[in-house]
Design a protein around this motif. Structure first.
Motif, PDB file in Angstrom:
ATOM      1  N   LEU A  88       0.829  -1.206   0.000  1.00 34.01           N
ATOM      2  CA  LEU A  88       0.000   0.000   0.000  1.00 34.01           C
ATOM      3  C   LEU A  88       0.867   1.261   0.000  1.00 34.01           C
ATOM      4  O   LEU A  88       0.573   2.222  -0.709  1.00 34.01           O
ATOM      5  CB  LEU A  88      -0.938   0.009   1.207  1.00 34.01           C
ATOM      6  N   LEU A  89       1.941   1.249   0.755  1.00 30.36           N
ATOM      7  CA  LEU A  89       2.803   2.428   0.844  1.00 30.36           C
ATOM      8  C   LEU A  89       3.439   2.795  -0.496  1.00 30.36           C
ATOM      9  O   LEU A  89       3.586   3.973  -0.818  1.00 30.36           O
ATOM     10  CB  LEU A  89       3.904   2.213   1.884  1.00 30.36           C
ATOM     11  N   PHE A  90       3.818   1.796  -1.271  1.00 33.11           N
ATOM     12  CA  PHE A  90       4.580   2.076  -2.482  1.00 33.11           C
ATOM     13  C   PHE A  90       3.827   1.771  -3.776  1.00 33.11           C
ATOM     14  O   PHE A  90       4.400   1.874  -4.859  1.00 33.11           O
ATOM     15  CB  PHE A  90       5.922   1.340  -2.433  1.00 33.11           C
ATOM     16  N   ILE A  97      -1.346   0.326 -11.199  1.00 39.33           N
ATOM     17  CA  ILE A  97      -1.993  -0.374 -10.081  1.00 39.33           C
ATOM     18  C   ILE A  97      -2.315   0.536  -8.899  1.00 39.33           C
ATOM     19  O   ILE A  97      -2.866   0.074  -7.914  1.00 39.33           O
ATOM     20  CB  ILE A  97      -1.173  -1.588  -9.580  1.00 39.33           C
ATOM     21  N   ARG A  98      -2.019   1.806  -8.987  1.00 40.05           N
ATOM     22  CA  ARG A  98      -2.229   2.693  -7.844  1.00 40.05           C
ATOM     23  C   ARG A  98      -3.685   2.707  -7.392  1.00 40.05           C
ATOM     24  O   ARG A  98      -3.963   2.871  -6.221  1.00 40.05           O
ATOM     25  CB  ARG A  98      -1.708   4.086  -8.119  1.00 40.05           C
ATOM     26  N   ASN A 119      -2.413   4.930   3.916  1.00 38.90           N
ATOM     27  CA  ASN A 119      -2.732   5.686   2.713  1.00 38.90           C
ATOM     28  C   ASN A 119      -2.112   7.086   2.773  1.00 38.90           C
ATOM     29  O   ASN A 119      -1.498   7.540   1.807  1.00 38.90           O
ATOM     30  CB  ASN A 119      -4.255   5.766   2.542  1.00 38.90           C
ATOM     31  N   VAL A 120      -2.241   7.763   3.895  1.00 42.05           N
ATOM     32  CA  VAL A 120      -1.671   9.106   4.041  1.00 42.05           C
ATOM     33  C   VAL A 120      -0.141   9.050   3.973  1.00 42.05           C
ATOM     34  O   VAL A 120       0.484   9.865   3.281  1.00 42.05           O
ATOM     35  CB  VAL A 120      -2.135   9.771   5.368  1.00 42.05           C
ATOM     36  N   ILE A 125       4.890  10.095   0.952  1.00 39.26           N
ATOM     37  CA  ILE A 125       6.143   9.611   0.357  1.00 39.26           C
ATOM     38  C   ILE A 125       6.142   9.880  -1.142  1.00 39.26           C
ATOM     39  O   ILE A 125       7.124  10.366  -1.712  1.00 39.26           O
ATOM     40  CB  ILE A 125       6.345   8.098   0.647  1.00 39.26           C
ATOM     41  N   TRP A 126       5.023   9.577  -1.796  1.00 37.69           N
ATOM     42  CA  TRP A 126       4.888   9.776  -3.244  1.00 37.69           C
ATOM     43  C   TRP A 126       5.025  11.253  -3.607  1.00 37.69           C
ATOM     44  O   TRP A 126       5.771  11.605  -4.521  1.00 37.69           O
ATOM     45  CB  TRP A 126       3.528   9.217  -3.675  1.00 37.69           C
ATOM     46  N   ALA A 127       4.321  12.116  -2.880  1.00 34.99           N
ATOM     47  CA  ALA A 127       4.341  13.553  -3.187  1.00 34.99           C
ATOM     48  C   ALA A 127       5.731  14.147  -2.970  1.00 34.99           C
ATOM     49  O   ALA A 127       6.218  14.929  -3.799  1.00 34.99           O
ATOM     50  CB  ALA A 127       3.301  14.291  -2.340  1.00 34.99           C
ATOM     51  N   ILE A 128       6.381  13.789  -1.882  1.00 37.87           N
ATOM     52  CA  ILE A 128       7.732  14.306  -1.614  1.00 37.87           C
ATOM     53  C   ILE A 128       8.713  13.828  -2.687  1.00 37.87           C
ATOM     54  O   ILE A 128       9.520  14.610  -3.192  1.00 37.87           O
ATOM     55  CB  ILE A 128       8.222  13.896  -0.204  1.00 37.87           C
TER      56      ILE A 128
END
Length: 180
Positions: A88-90, A97-98, A119-120, A125-128
């Motif tokens: 879920l984190l990555f 598949i997101r 999820n948050v 992590i994705w946004a940074i």
């Protein structure tokens, strides 16, 4: 003008997340927008997306019962059992598949609060990551080109690419649907 740029960035993120964040990173490198505000916008939009797919899937899983659905749930549970939280984190980093991973998690026994926390964190992590990539590439490009001078052009290009990508996806789905 700044609000307009942030709205444009949000639209870019909604249409094609990574492109929007990388383009916003270029604007950050010019000093036009704030890094953490862009990360916040990206995190919120990505979190809402995950919550939407999880919640809708969880609600529909109680309403729809079919053998095909149960087979899909079984396969998703095996994948989730194998990779659990890191999946879920990555999942946002694996194109295609997101949106499927939150759906798959909806068919497990995970509590909504636990899903929301993961999820948050995954969205952050994705946004940074992609905002930083955009910032770094913007700094590199600025060695050869005055990005500040072309910032509105950059925003237009970001939105154009994001819109074109979204329309291409929609047309591909429609063509595949019509072939059936």
């Amino acid at each position: 003008m700044n609000l307009t740029i942030y709205i444009g960035i949000a639209i870019g993120i909604i249409l094609q997340g990574e492109i929007g964040l990388i383009g916003a990173g270029h604007l950050i490198s010019t000093g036009t927008v704030n890094f953490w505000l862009v990360v916040l916008i990206g995190t919120i939009l990505s979190t809402v997306n995950g919550e939407f797919f999880f919640t809708i899937s969880r609600l529909s899983s109680k309403l729809i019962k079919s053998k095909k659905l149960n087979d899909g749930i079984t396969r998703a549970k095996k994948l989730i059992d194998k990779y659990d939280a890191p999946l879920l984190l990555f999942s946002r980093f694996v194109y295609g598949i997101r949106n499927l991973i939150p759906i798959a998690f909806a068919f497990t026994d995970i509590k909504h609060a636990e899903f929301s926390i993961l999820n948050v964190i995954g969205a952050l992590i994705w946004a940074i990551t992609f905002t930083t990539m955009g910032f770094a590439s913007g700094k590199a490009i600025s060695l050869f080109l005055d990005l500040k001078r072309y910032q509105m052009l950059i925003l237009g290009i970001i939105l154009g690419i994001a819109f074109a990508s979204a329309m291409l996806k929609i047309s591909k789905r429609r063509i595949n649907y019509e072939k059936r």
